[in-house]
Design a protein around this motif. Sequence first.
Motif, PDB file in Angstrom:
ATOM      1  N   ASP A  56       0.832  -1.203   0.000  1.00  0.00           N
ATOM      2  CA  ASP A  56       0.000   0.000   0.000  1.00  0.00           C
ATOM      3  C   ASP A  56       0.870   1.257   0.000  1.00  0.00           C
ATOM      4  N   ALA A  57       2.022   1.185  -0.669  1.00  0.00           N
ATOM      5  CA  ALA A  57       2.962   2.308  -0.709  1.00  0.00           C
ATOM      6  C   ALA A  57       2.311   3.556  -1.289  1.00  0.00           C
ATOM      7  N   ARG A  58       2.621   4.696  -0.710  1.00  0.00           N
ATOM      8  CA  ARG A  58       2.161   5.985  -1.231  1.00  0.00           C
ATOM      9  C   ARG A  58       3.199   6.615  -2.158  1.00  0.00           C
ATOM     10  N   MET A  59       4.396   6.067  -2.144  1.00  0.00           N
ATOM     11  CA  MET A  59       5.505   6.623  -2.924  1.00  0.00           C
ATOM     12  C   MET A  59       6.258   5.469  -3.580  1.00  0.00           C
ATOM     13  N   LEU A  60       6.621   5.647  -4.849  1.00  0.00           N
ATOM     14  CA  LEU A  60       7.326   4.618  -5.608  1.00  0.00           C
ATOM     15  C   LEU A  60       8.636   5.204  -6.132  1.00  0.00           C
ATOM     16  N   ILE A  61       9.712   4.431  -6.021  1.00  0.00           N
ATOM     17  CA  ILE A  61      11.000   4.790  -6.607  1.00  0.00           C
ATOM     18  C   ILE A  61      11.287   3.808  -7.734  1.00  0.00           C
ATOM     19  N   VAL A  62      11.558   4.332  -8.925  1.00  0.00           N
ATOM     20  CA  VAL A  62      11.764   3.498 -10.105  1.00  0.00           C
ATOM     21  C   VAL A  62      13.201   3.653 -10.574  1.00  0.00           C
ATOM     22  N   ARG A 138       7.669  -4.697 -19.608  1.00  0.00           N
ATOM     23  CA  ARG A 138       6.806  -3.582 -19.227  1.00  0.00           C
ATOM     24  C   ARG A 138       5.520  -4.000 -18.526  1.00  0.00           C
ATOM     25  N   HIS A 139       4.961  -5.140 -18.879  1.00  0.00           N
ATOM     26  CA  HIS A 139       3.677  -5.533 -18.288  1.00  0.00           C
ATOM     27  C   HIS A 139       3.796  -5.762 -16.781  1.00  0.00           C
ATOM     28  N   TRP A 140       4.992  -6.113 -16.289  1.00  0.00           N
ATOM     29  CA  TRP A 140       5.162  -6.281 -14.844  1.00  0.00           C
ATOM     30  C   TRP A 140       4.998  -4.949 -14.125  1.00  0.00           C
ATOM     31  N   LEU A 141       5.612  -3.907 -14.671  1.00  0.00           N
ATOM     32  CA  LEU A 141       5.504  -2.588 -14.060  1.00  0.00           C
ATOM     33  C   LEU A 141       4.078  -2.046 -14.174  1.00  0.00           C
ATOM     34  N   GLU A 142       3.426  -2.291 -15.303  1.00  0.00           N
ATOM     35  CA  GLU A 142       2.041  -1.866 -15.454  1.00  0.00           C
ATOM     36  C   GLU A 142       1.151  -2.529 -14.401  1.00  0.00           C
ATOM     37  N   SER A 143       1.337  -3.824 -14.180  1.00  0.00           N
ATOM     38  CA  SER A 143       0.550  -4.530 -13.168  1.00  0.00           C
ATOM     39  C   SER A 143       0.833  -3.980 -11.779  1.00  0.00           C
ATOM     40  N   GLU A 144       2.094  -3.702 -11.499  1.00  0.00           N
ATOM     41  CA  GLU A 144       2.474  -3.163 -10.187  1.00  0.00           C
ATOM     42  C   GLU A 144       1.822  -1.806  -9.952  1.00  0.00           C
ATOM     43  N   LEU A 145       1.817  -0.964 -10.964  1.00  0.00           N
ATOM     44  CA  LEU A 145       1.202   0.356 -10.838  1.00  0.00           C
ATOM     45  C   LEU A 145      -0.307   0.253 -10.631  1.00  0.00           C
ATOM     46  N   ARG A 146      -0.952  -0.653 -11.326  1.00  0.00           N
ATOM     47  CA  ARG A 146      -2.406  -0.813 -11.155  1.00  0.00           C
ATOM     48  C   ARG A 146      -2.744  -1.293  -9.745  1.00  0.00           C
ATOM     49  N   ILE A 147      -1.924  -2.187  -9.207  1.00  0.00           N
ATOM     50  CA  ILE A 147      -2.168  -2.663  -7.846  1.00  0.00           C
ATOM     51  C   ILE A 147      -1.946  -1.546  -6.833  1.00  0.00           C
ATOM     52  N   LEU A 148      -0.917  -0.727  -7.068  1.00  0.00           N
ATOM     53  CA  LEU A 148      -0.589   0.353  -6.141  1.00  0.00           C
ATOM     54  C   LEU A 148      -1.488   1.582  -6.309  1.00  0.00           C
ATOM     55  N   ARG A 149      -2.227   1.666  -7.400  1.00  0.00           N
ATOM     56  CA  ARG A 149      -2.937   2.901  -7.760  1.00  0.00           C
ATOM     57  C   ARG A 149      -3.810   3.488  -6.652  1.00  0.00           C
ATOM     58  N   PRO A 150      -4.548   2.702  -5.867  1.00  0.00           N
ATOM     59  CA  PRO A 150      -5.385   3.316  -4.829  1.00  0.00           C
ATOM     60  C   PRO A 150      -4.600   4.125  -3.800  1.00  0.00           C
ATOM     61  N   SER A 151      -3.375   3.722  -3.491  1.00  0.00           N
ATOM     62  CA  SER A 151      -2.595   4.401  -2.452  1.00  0.00           C
ATOM     63  C   SER A 151      -1.515   5.325  -3.011  1.00  0.00           C
ATOM     64  N   GLU A 196      -8.910   8.573 -10.407  1.00  0.00           N
ATOM     65  CA  GLU A 196      -9.319   8.742  -9.008  1.00  0.00           C
ATOM     66  C   GLU A 196      -8.589   9.895  -8.334  1.00  0.00           C
ATOM     67  N   HIS A 197      -7.324  10.071  -8.661  1.00  0.00           N
ATOM     68  CA  HIS A 197      -6.518  11.116  -8.043  1.00  0.00           C
ATOM     69  C   HIS A 197      -5.283  11.360  -8.901  1.00  0.00           C
ATOM     70  N   SER A 198      -4.651  12.495  -8.704  1.00  0.00           N
ATOM     71  CA  SER A 198      -3.433  12.804  -9.445  1.00  0.00           C
ATOM     72  C   SER A 198      -2.229  12.139  -8.794  1.00  0.00           C
ATOM     73  N   ILE A 199      -1.127  12.152  -9.535  1.00  0.00           N
ATOM     74  CA  ILE A 199       0.122  11.611  -9.022  1.00  0.00           C
ATOM     75  C   ILE A 199       1.234  12.612  -9.313  1.00  0.00           C
TER      76      ILE A 199
END
Length: 240
Positions: A56-62, A138-151, A196-199
Amino acid sequence: MGTPRTDIAILDEDLIECRACPRLVEYRERVARDKRASFRDETYWGRPVPGFGPADARMLIVGLAPAAHGANRTGRMFTGDRSGDFLYAALHAVGLANQPTATHRGDGLELFGVRITSPVHCAPPANKPTPTEREECRHWLESELRILRPSLRSVIVLGGFGWKALLPTLDNAGWSVPRPRPGFAHGSHIELPGPEHSIHLFGCYHVSQQNTFTGRLTTDMLESVLSAAARAAGLGPGRL
């Protein structure tokens, strides 16, 4: 790619079994077998390296990709090399990690509201994945972002490769990236609207030795970007 993944733990389990890129599979396994002399008594991870941090991270480092004798050895992002030493010391200094060092997966390291990932999950030869390998992963990162999107509220991208890889991925995950797409620059800050919200998107030079040893990226510069992204994510001031 099968059924869309909705859980970080399942995503990570699937990811470490990936063998999609023959060049990367051959290289990561050869490095794990041959080893570096200073690590000859260690058992290398030798597989794709999943993201690290809370679901449920609010911040991501890539970042870019695992280091051959760093994360490819330890199995955890930015762990066991000089780049990780620089990054985790800064995360600890601004209150986003419980300790300043990252040596192995069982060392007790914990991140507070932050997850670390990369657009390519296997160590590449010469630390240079090809554009084809980046697209395959790329699809791994896309999936990760979709899972993290609410937080998720902020993202720091370390370097131009990650920036180029992330922008279309953010677009596909639901955030609106302007066109023409903004170029990478250290200290850049862009707010991207979403359903839902900006990033908040931040650019930072990569924590490679080429940058940190030459002074192109200093501790103060990195801590400044980390603090700004943490505030944008709502992680301060309690921990900062």
